[in-house]
Design a protein around this motif. Structure first.
Motif, PDB file in Angstrom:
ATOM      1  N   ASP A 357       0.949   5.551   8.437  1.00 57.30           N
ATOM      2  CA  ASP A 357      -0.126   4.741   7.727  1.00 57.30           C
ATOM      3  C   ASP A 357       0.404   4.363   6.294  1.00 57.30           C
ATOM      4  OD1 ASP A 357      -1.640   4.656  10.012  1.00 57.30           O
ATOM      5  OD2 ASP A 357      -3.422   5.417   9.007  1.00 57.30           O
ATOM      6  N   LEU A 358       0.891   5.356   5.743  1.00 56.30           N
ATOM      7  CA  LEU A 358       1.384   5.090   4.269  1.00 56.30           C
ATOM      8  C   LEU A 358       2.491   4.046   4.164  1.00 56.30           C
ATOM      9  CD1 LEU A 358       1.356   8.850   2.631  1.00 56.30           C
ATOM     10  CD2 LEU A 358      -0.351   6.773   2.193  1.00 56.30           C
ATOM     11  N   ILE A 359       3.691   4.217   5.078  1.00 54.75           N
ATOM     12  CA  ILE A 359       4.779   3.233   5.076  1.00 54.75           C
ATOM     13  C   ILE A 359       3.965   1.819   5.309  1.00 54.75           C
ATOM     14  CG2 ILE A 359       6.559   2.447   6.465  1.00 54.75           C
ATOM     15  CD1 ILE A 359       7.230   5.460   7.101  1.00 54.75           C
ATOM     16  N   GLU A 360       3.047   1.909   6.358  1.00 55.35           N
ATOM     17  CA  GLU A 360       2.424   0.556   6.606  1.00 55.35           C
ATOM     18  C   GLU A 360       1.677  -0.137   5.339  1.00 55.35           C
ATOM     19  OE1 GLU A 360       1.088  -0.953  11.034  1.00 55.35           O
ATOM     20  OE2 GLU A 360      -0.529   0.518   9.833  1.00 55.35           O
ATOM     21  N   ARG A 361       0.847   0.551   4.767  1.00 54.67           N
ATOM     22  CA  ARG A 361      -0.093   0.100   3.573  1.00 54.67           C
ATOM     23  C   ARG A 361       0.864  -0.227   2.508  1.00 54.67           C
ATOM     24  NH1 ARG A 361      -5.427   3.550   4.271  1.00 54.67           N
ATOM     25  NH2 ARG A 361      -5.528   3.894   6.570  1.00 54.67           N
ATOM     26  N   LEU A 362       1.956   0.791   2.246  1.00 50.98           N
ATOM     27  CA  LEU A 362       2.801   0.466   1.044  1.00 50.98           C
ATOM     28  C   LEU A 362       3.478  -0.686   1.394  1.00 50.98           C
ATOM     29  CD1 LEU A 362       3.896   4.241   0.518  1.00 50.98           C
ATOM     30  CD2 LEU A 362       2.317   2.961  -1.011  1.00 50.98           C
ATOM     31  N   HIS A 363       4.322  -1.003   2.318  1.00 48.60           N
ATOM     32  CA  HIS A 363       4.819  -2.132   2.676  1.00 48.60           C
ATOM     33  C   HIS A 363       4.123  -3.528   2.487  1.00 48.60           C
ATOM     34  CE1 HIS A 363       7.912  -4.958   4.500  1.00 48.60           C
ATOM     35  NE2 HIS A 363       6.847  -5.216   5.228  1.00 48.60           N
TER      36      HIS A 363
END
Length: 471
Positions: A357-363
């Motif tokens: 989720d972090l990767i998705e949101r940060l991107h």
């Protein structure tokens, strides 16, 4: 290893985390075990002596007991088995209810191979309440020689923690068995060395000092199935409770570590599963809590406490992003590195991992994301190919020119970092410690801005706003 007083033929359907652990445990207790999986590549790996998952000690356990283990995609071993374990996945469906397609497929395949002797079919998978009865009906309908007196269904839920699965299997708190009395007698015989603790422990997993033997809970199919769901839901609730209190601690100046230490000393509460941070992930807590909510919905019974536990847990992932935004103001063009991809340390399991989720949101917010994990990166290459991130070659690569580093998984590797070497290579020395791992005093002042969950930065950390860029 101590041979079981009555060695049995056992078939284990499914070679995932539960299936492989079950097969290894029973072989170590002296039983002859056949592991079945419909995935030919996994069977080929196991036949070569390779283990397709990362679990400390599992490779050694399977190798040490190889003479009592065999691997196949052929269900014919079911005919001669005394006990047949169903250890397949039950992923959540679109509505949150568990998807039973793999359980149904396994039970159907078992039915066509049942023998004429007394056989116990064990649901080891986490399944909705009533699945034991459903499996029994399937066997009755599909097995040519089904006998209600000879073919008996048992619920025997697992309570393993990935990363410590062997310890939890060999030295459990309790063994839960649900089913008819005759079937439970067979299970007691199967587990006799475990219940008596008279087996020789594996070298990699010694018996804990003071451990005697597990409790045995004999109950109905439905109660055994409910015990599994309720246990996981309660643990999920404890973690979410700690995170909700952590949010208030930050606002009133309290320290969540001190608060959970204080309340955990109450023996009615205890310290376990009260760690604030990024929240839980993995294949169990979210799925099982949602499974209970779905069961309640089927019976027109609302379960708001459990829904709140889920909501708080997933909110926690956004809390970490907001901590980052408060420091960097915008993430467009910023380089953010994640330390940890697996949902917890000592496993390569990526299911419902917060890092995803972090990767998705940060991107989505414009950041260039780099991610590192000591074990899970090869698995992520295949399972997370839909995400936009750069795999870090090593820790040096993860830190170099980063505007921020987020500690996502509390691997030992990240608790013993060479800060003097790594921090000067960052563009901005900002650490979001989403697991509150930076807590022990260091032999030097840590020159960085560190943000944790539910507490101020440890006093030995010196906050800095600007640093020179090391090229």
């Amino acid at each position: 290893m101590t041979l079981a007083a009555q060695a049995m033929n056992v078939t284990v359907i499914g070679t995932g985390y539960v299936g492989l652990g079950t097969a290894g445990l029973l072989a170590h207790l002296g039983h002859q075990v056949t592991g079945i999986d419909i995935a030919p590549d996994k069977i080929a790996q196991l036949q070569r002596g390779e283990v397709p998952i990362h679990e400390p000690g599992l490779s050694d356990l399977l190798a040490e007991n190889a003479e009592r283990l065999s691997w196949t995609s052929d269900y014919s071993s079911v005919k001669e088995a005394d006990v047949i374990f169903i250890c397949v996945g039950t992923p959540p469906g679109p509505d949150g209810a568990p998807d039973l397609r793999y359980v149904i497929s396994a039970a159907s395949s078992i039915a066509h191979q049942l023998g004429e002797q007394c056989q116990v079919i064990v649901n080891k998978s986490t399944v909705p309440i009533g699945t034991g009865d459903y499996v029994e009906r399937l066997l009755e309908e599909l097995a040519p020689n089904f006998s209600a007196a000879q073919h008996l269904v048992v619920s025997n839920p697992e309570f393993l923690r990935e990363g410590t699965a062997l310890h939890d299997s060999l030295y459990p708190d309790r063994i839960v068995l649900g089913g008819a009395a005759k079937a439970l007698e067979t299970m007691i015989q199967l587990y006799a060395p475990l219940l008596e603790q008279n087996f020789t422990p594996p070298a990699s997993t010694p018996r804990p000092e003071g451990y005697t033997r597990p409790a045995t809970v004999k109950t109905t199919l439905q109660s055994a199935e409910m015990i599994k769901y309720a246990a996981n839901a309660f643990l999920a609730l404890k973690i979410s409770f700690a995170n909700e209190i952590a949010g208030l601690c930050e606002r009133v100046g309290a320290d969540i570590e001190e608060v959970t230490t204080g309340i955990g000393l109450d023996e009615r509460i205890g310290h376990r599963f009260l760690q604030a941070g990024l929240g839980w992930g993995g294949s169990c807590f979210g799925k099982d809590t949602q499974g209970l909510i779905s069961a309640g919905r089927e019976h027109n019974y609302a379960m708001p406490i459990l829904q709140a536990a889920i909501d708080i847990n997933y909110r926690q992932r956004q809390v970490i992003v907001e901590k980052l935004l408060r420091q960097l103001k915008t993430l467009k063009g910023k380089r953010v590195s994640l330390l940890g991809m697996a949902f917890k340390p000592n496993t390569d399991d990526l299911r419902d991992a917060p890092a995803h989720d972090l990767i998705e949101r940060l991107h989505r917010l414009g950041a260039h994301v780099t991610a590192h994990d000591p074990v899970a990166m090869p698995r992520a290459e295949h399972e997370w190919s839909h995400l936009s991130y750069t795999p870090a070659r090593d820790l040096d690569h993860a830190f170099a020119r980063a505007d921020a580093v987020i500690i996502v998984t509390e691997w030992d590797d990240y608790q013993h970092l060479d800060w003097n070497k790594l921090l000067p290579t960052m563009r901005r020395r900002l650490i979001i410690d989403a697991r509150n791992t930076i807590r022990q005093p260091l032999d030097h002042m840590l020159q960085a801005t560190v943000k944790q969950v539910g507490r101020s930065a440890p006093i030995f950390i010196q906050s800095v706003q600007t640093v020179s860029i090391v090229k």
